[in-house]
Design an enzyme around this catalytic site. Structure first.
Site, PDB file in Angstrom:
ATOM      1  N   ASP A 120     -16.513  -3.302  -3.884  1.00 40.62           N
ATOM      2  CA  ASP A 120     -16.578  -4.893  -2.685  1.00 40.62           C
ATOM      3  C   ASP A 120     -17.620  -5.246  -2.697  1.00 40.62           C
ATOM      4  O   ASP A 120     -18.422  -4.952  -3.473  1.00 40.62           O
ATOM      5  CB  ASP A 120     -16.327  -4.548  -1.805  1.00 40.62           C
ATOM      6  CG  ASP A 120     -15.601  -6.262  -1.273  1.00 40.62           C
ATOM      7  OD1 ASP A 120     -13.975  -6.250  -0.623  1.00 40.62           O
ATOM      8  OD2 ASP A 120     -15.658  -6.968  -1.225  1.00 40.62           O
ATOM      9  N   ARG A 172       0.685  -1.215   0.258  1.00 40.42           N
ATOM     10  CA  ARG A 172      -0.214  -0.233  -0.270  1.00 40.42           C
ATOM     11  C   ARG A 172       0.775   1.089   0.105  1.00 40.42           C
ATOM     12  O   ARG A 172       0.638   1.831  -1.202  1.00 40.42           O
ATOM     13  CB  ARG A 172      -0.897   0.743   1.569  1.00 40.42           C
ATOM     14  CG  ARG A 172      -2.265  -1.033   1.137  1.00 40.42           C
ATOM     15  CD  ARG A 172      -2.848  -0.972   2.590  1.00 40.42           C
ATOM     16  NE  ARG A 172      -3.664  -2.259   2.314  1.00 40.42           N
ATOM     17  CZ  ARG A 172      -3.860  -3.061   3.257  1.00 40.42           C
ATOM     18  NH1 ARG A 172      -3.037  -3.526   4.537  1.00 40.42           N
ATOM     19  NH2 ARG A 172      -3.958  -3.919   3.244  1.00 40.42           N
ATOM     20  N   CYS A 180      -3.159 -13.020  -4.705  1.00 43.33           N
ATOM     21  CA  CYS A 180      -2.493 -14.188  -3.791  1.00 43.33           C
ATOM     22  C   CYS A 180      -2.897 -15.585  -3.621  1.00 43.33           C
ATOM     23  O   CYS A 180      -2.457 -15.714  -2.862  1.00 43.33           O
ATOM     24  CB  CYS A 180      -3.031 -12.873  -2.374  1.00 43.33           C
ATOM     25  SG  CYS A 180      -5.155 -13.273  -2.216  1.00 43.33           S
ATOM     26  N   ASN A 211     -20.906  -7.330  -7.507  1.00 44.91           N
ATOM     27  CA  ASN A 211     -19.810  -8.738  -8.350  1.00 44.91           C
ATOM     28  C   ASN A 211     -18.396  -7.671  -8.820  1.00 44.91           C
ATOM     29  O   ASN A 211     -18.674  -7.529  -9.514  1.00 44.91           O
ATOM     30  CB  ASN A 211     -20.750  -9.873  -8.685  1.00 44.91           C
ATOM     31  CG  ASN A 211     -19.661 -11.604  -9.711  1.00 44.91           C
ATOM     32  OD1 ASN A 211     -17.883 -10.546  -9.582  1.00 44.91           O
ATOM     33  ND2 ASN A 211     -19.453 -11.585 -10.357  1.00 44.91           N
ATOM     34  N   ALA A 212     -17.965  -7.879  -8.196  1.00 47.81           N
ATOM     35  CA  ALA A 212     -16.425  -6.375  -9.323  1.00 47.81           C
ATOM     36  C   ALA A 212     -15.810  -7.615 -10.706  1.00 47.81           C
ATOM     37  O   ALA A 212     -15.707  -6.473 -11.925  1.00 47.81           O
ATOM     38  CB  ALA A 212     -15.169  -7.127  -8.248  1.00 47.81           C
TER      39      ALA A 212
HETATM   40  N1  SAH Z   1      -7.723  -4.958  -0.685  1.00 47.85           N
HETATM   41  C1  SAH Z   1      -8.146  -5.380   0.762  1.00 47.85           C
HETATM   42  C2  SAH Z   1      -8.094  -6.627   0.795  1.00 47.85           C
HETATM   43  C3  SAH Z   1      -9.297  -7.532  -0.672  1.00 47.85           C
HETATM   44  S1  SAH Z   1      -9.481  -9.407  -0.090  1.00 47.85           S
HETATM   45  C4  SAH Z   1      -7.024  -4.627   2.157  1.00 47.85           C
HETATM   46  O1  SAH Z   1      -6.227  -4.327   0.997  1.00 47.85           O
HETATM   47  O2  SAH Z   1      -7.642  -5.018   2.875  1.00 47.85           O
HETATM   48  C5  SAH Z   1     -11.166  -9.264  -0.981  1.00 47.85           C
HETATM   49  C6  SAH Z   1     -11.688  -8.786  -1.372  1.00 47.85           C
HETATM   50  O3  SAH Z   1     -12.617  -8.874  -2.334  1.00 47.85           O
HETATM   51  C7  SAH Z   1     -13.092  -9.416  -0.088  1.00 47.85           C
HETATM   52  O4  SAH Z   1     -12.725  -7.979   0.194  1.00 47.85           O
HETATM   53  C8  SAH Z   1     -13.340  -9.826  -0.294  1.00 47.85           C
HETATM   54  O5  SAH Z   1     -15.504  -8.786   0.382  1.00 47.85           O
HETATM   55  C9  SAH Z   1     -13.806  -9.336  -1.933  1.00 47.85           C
HETATM   56  N2  SAH Z   1     -14.967  -9.915  -2.867  1.00 47.85           N
HETATM   57  C10 SAH Z   1     -14.388 -11.187  -2.885  1.00 47.85           C
HETATM   58  N3  SAH Z   1     -15.578 -11.587  -4.091  1.00 47.85           N
HETATM   59  C11 SAH Z   1     -16.027 -10.487  -5.226  1.00 47.85           C
HETATM   60  C12 SAH Z   1     -16.471 -10.400  -5.923  1.00 47.85           C
HETATM   61  N4  SAH Z   1     -16.342 -10.988  -7.094  1.00 47.85           N
HETATM   62  N5  SAH Z   1     -17.172  -9.660  -6.038  1.00 47.85           N
HETATM   63  C13 SAH Z   1     -16.558  -8.374  -5.868  1.00 47.85           C
HETATM   64  N6  SAH Z   1     -15.455  -8.740  -4.325  1.00 47.85           N
HETATM   65  C14 SAH Z   1     -15.554  -9.360  -3.800  1.00 47.85           C
END
Ligand code: SAH
Length: 402
Positions: A256, A218, A346, A285-286
């Protein structure tokens, strides 16, 4: 004190002992020949090569594909609770500098990478979060908690073990009674990260509450956000966005699927005095939302893409690769010329070179030239053990999309 070191011995099959002899610390079930002495789950057994020569002491796990996790290659080692707690103290000692900030957060123990198979401990201020994923580590639970208490006197230790990982090792899920009562209280702990403040919900959050493995990334990504319109996809509780906003982002779009995570993200911007930065919240859904933003004709100057672990192991890599490619492709389509893409994976099942290849496919399909300006990985408290490539899981690329 439980005596865990036994006379039981696991003899490896001829032709299957090379990796272990050369340093890899896992004995897979397919490499096991004879098991002598009827060891119990979590016993410390002697591992012998196919000629009967001593290789190492290791934790036995009869239900697991990883049948033995090697602990010590010295035949005269006494592998008991004292041995375990000394390694625990050494792991915590490696993070000494991270312990000075009373509100700091870091990983104290990273399983095999810290020579303590099956054990993960994260520290959030005066709280600790424990994960116990193997029978061997389970047998050491009481000793672990005692040592943690002696070294750090945490206000509480919460068990956030992963039920699926425990199941693969034949362990019952659910937090054992010793620490479950603390989990009931599900505290929100206020932590500081690079001068910013976050409320981490230890009982209810994802992972062990906060993605501390992205801490340094970050800080690396934030300066690129100055003056840019930022889309933070898979934002969770907004840690990247808060860093980007402090660095002078022109606007933030939080995306999210989790309502709780988005609420926390908005709260974190306010908590850090950044509520005046124009902020938009999109829940969904992203993968679909990225397309929708494109259909709406939106554009951004920076996209942060940090999806969940899509491929924990190599067998899931092909399917995950398609999802990663799609997400990166649409992120690139949303970027204005010279925009910045900070993209992460990850997934332990996707190696860094393969991840870069996936991003290249996305660039090709998006019809964009892409430069990598910074390669990112794991912070020092999530070390990669050279003998166990599986400990390398987090990789990121900061790209300039021309
Ligand atoms: N960038 C964040 C961590 C991301 S973890 C940080 O720095 O803290 C992954 C995230 O993806 C989680 O918040 C989860 O809720 C979200 N997620 C999982 N599947 C998803 C989807 N299909 N669409 C949107 N968000 C999703």
């Amino acid at each position: 004190m439980t005596n865990v070191q036994t006379a039981s011995a696991v003899t490896l099959l001829a032709g299957r002992d090379k990796a272990v002899r050369e340093g890899h610390p896992w004995v897979f079930s397919g490499a096991v020949g004879r098991v002598g002495g009827d060891p119990a789950p979590g016993d410390v057994v002697r591992v012998l090569d196919s000629r009967g020569e001593f290789v190492a002491w290791g934790h036995y796990s009869p239900a697991s594909r990883i049948r033995v996790r090697l602990l010590d290659r010295r035949e005269d080692a006494v592998v008991d609770e004292v041995w375990w707690t000394q390694r625990l103290a050494a792991a915590i000692g490696r993070r000494r500098e991270q312990l000075t900030d009373p509100r700091g957060a870091c990983r104290l123990v990273f399983s095999e990478a810290d020579l303590l198979p099956g054990l993960v401990i994260d520290r959030y201020g005066d709280h600790c979060v424990l994960q116990v994923h193997t029978p061997g580590a389970e047998r050491m639970r009481a000793a672990t908690l005692a040592q943690l208490g002696a070294l750090l006197s945490p206000a509480a230790v919460l068990d956030r073990s992963d039920a699926e990982q425990r199941r693969l090792e034949g362990l019952a899920d659910g937090a054992p009674a010793t620490v479950a009562e603390a989990a009931e209280r599900a505290p929100a702990v206020r932590i500081s990260d690079a001068g910013l403040t976050f409320d981490v919900s230890l009982g209810a959050g994802q992972k062990t509450g906060f993605y501390i493995d992205q801490r340094l990334n970050r800080a690396a990504v934030a300066p690129w956000a100055a003056g840019r319109r930022v889309l933070d996809a898979f934002c969770y509780t907004g840690a990247f966005s808060v860093h980007a906003a402090r660095a002078g982002a022109a606007g933030i779009t939080l995306l999210d699927s989790s309502r709780d995570a988005l609420e926390a993200a908005v709260a974190h911007l306010a908590l850090n005095g950044l509520a005046s930065v124009p902020t938009e919240v999109r829940r969904g859904n992203a993968f679909a939302e990225l397309r929708r933003l494109r259909d709406e004709g939106r554009s951004f100057d920076m996209v942060i893409l940090d999806p969940p672990r899509l491929a924990p192991t190599r067998s899931q890599a092909p399917k995950a690769a398609r999802a990663y490619k799609d997400a990166n492709l649409f992120a690139m389509k949303l970027l204005a010329p010279e925009g910045i893409l900070a993209t992460f994976s990850c997934s332990g099942g996707i190696e860094p070179a393969f991840f870069q290849e996936i991003v290249r496919w996305a660039a090709k399909d998006a019809g964009r030239e892409v430069q990598v300006v910074h390669k990112l990985g794991q912070p020092f408290d999530h070390p990669v053990r050279l003998d166990l490539p599986e400990t390398e899981y987090l990789k990121g690329l900061i790209c300039r999309v021309l």
